[in-house]
Design a protein around this motif. Sequence first.
Motif, short mmCIF file in Angstrom:
data_model
loop_
_atom_site.label_atom_id
_atom_site.label_comp_id
_atom_site.label_asym_id
_atom_site.label_seq_id
_atom_site.Cartn_x
_atom_site.Cartn_y
_atom_site.Cartn_z
N PRO A 72 41.35 30.15 34.69
CA PRO A 72 40.38 29.40 35.49
C PRO A 72 40.15 30.03 36.86
O PRO A 72 41.09 30.49 37.51
N THR A 73 38.89 30.06 37.27
CA THR A 73 38.47 30.75 38.49
C THR A 73 38.45 29.79 39.68
O THR A 73 37.95 28.67 39.55
N PRO A 74 38.99 30.18 40.85
CA PRO A 74 38.92 29.32 42.03
C PRO A 74 37.49 28.83 42.28
O PRO A 74 36.54 29.60 42.21
N ALA A 75 37.37 27.52 42.54
CA ALA A 75 36.05 26.90 42.69
C ALA A 75 35.52 27.11 44.10
O ALA A 75 35.37 26.17 44.88
N ALA A 76 35.28 28.36 44.42
CA ALA A 76 34.74 28.73 45.73
C ALA A 76 34.00 30.05 45.56
O ALA A 76 34.37 30.88 44.72
N PRO A 77 32.95 30.29 46.36
CA PRO A 77 32.20 31.54 46.24
C PRO A 77 33.08 32.76 46.55
O PRO A 77 34.07 32.66 47.26
N GLY A 78 32.70 33.87 45.99
CA GLY A 78 33.40 35.11 46.27
C GLY A 78 34.00 35.73 45.02
O GLY A 78 34.01 35.12 43.95
N SER A 79 34.51 36.94 45.19
CA SER A 79 35.19 37.63 44.10
C SER A 79 36.66 37.27 44.14
O SER A 79 37.31 37.35 45.19
N HIS A 80 37.20 36.85 43.01
CA HIS A 80 38.58 36.37 42.97
C HIS A 80 39.40 37.28 42.05
O HIS A 80 39.26 37.22 40.83
N PRO A 81 40.25 38.14 42.62
CA PRO A 81 41.07 39.04 41.80
C PRO A 81 41.93 38.26 40.82
O PRO A 81 42.45 37.19 41.13
#
Length: 285
Positions: free
Chosen positions: A67-76
Motif C-alpha cells: 500500500p502506497t502512502p496517501a500523500a502526493p509524491g514519489s514513495h520509495p
Amino acid sequence: MNEVVGRDDLLLITLDTLRYDVAEQLAAQGRIPNLATHLPGGRWQRRHAPGSFTYASHQAMFAGFLPTPAAPGSHPRLFAARFAGSETTAGRTWVFDAPDLVSGLADAGYRTVCIGGVGFFNQQAALGSVLPGMFQEAYWEPSFGVTSPTSFEEQIARAERVAADLPPQRRLFLFVNVSAMHQPNWFHAPGATAQDGDSRETHAAALEYVDRHIGRLFDAMRSRRRCFAIVCSDHGTTYGESGYTGHRLAHEAVWTVPYAHFFLEPATSAPAAPAPARAAEGTPR
C-alpha cells in the motif's frame, strides 16, 4: 531493507478487508492495545491499497507494491523486482531478480510459508491455489476461514508450529492472511446473531478479537531472532456508504487502508545464527 533481508526474519500480515477509519478509531480509543504498542506513535499510517479486492491486491503486494502512502509524491518501496525505469526503487530498496517477492526471498535463503485465510488461499480450486502456490509451504483449513469464529487463534497455532519446527539457522518469511474482519463478522460482537448481520461495529469487534491474540503471533516470530514485521490491510469494505455494500469497487472506504511496519526484538539475547545459504532448498510445498 538491504541490511534487513538476510539478517532478520520477515513477517507480513494482511488484515483482510480492514477499513482505515475503523482501525484508526480503535487505536485512538485504546481498544487495540497489543497492536498500538507496535504502531509508530501509536497510530496507523494512512495508505492507498494496490487493489480493491484480495486477489488483485495480493498479486500487487507480492510483486513489491505494498500500500502506497496517501500523500502526493514519489514513495520509495521496501521491495522491488528489478525493472528498468522504476521510479520507486531507491538505494534502500531490496531489489530481487524474480517475478515475485516470495520467490526472491526463497532465492535469498528464506523458508517461505503462507498461512491462508480467505477463499483465495484455500487451495480448493485452481484460483485458490495461485497465491499460496508462490510459497514453499502453504496451509489452509476451514477453521482458518471467514466462517470460523476462532479463525485467528487457529492460524496462530499453525504459525507457532512453523516457527518452532524450522531450524534456527534458517531465515523465515511468514505470510498470514487474517480472515476475521471479512464478512461474515457478526459473531465477533457479544450477543449478536446471524439475523443482526454485519456492520461497521461488528467489523470493529473483529479487529478487537484479532488484537486480543496477536501478541502470540508476535512472540512466535521474535522467538528465533529479530523480525521485521509489516501489518496492513489489503483493501477496505463498505457497509452501506453511498449505497454500496462490500468491496471490489471504487470507494474511499475500500481504497484507504491502515499500514505499519516495525521490528519485533527478540525476547532474550541469543548468539547470531550463521548466515543462510543463497539458494533455497527445493522442498515441495
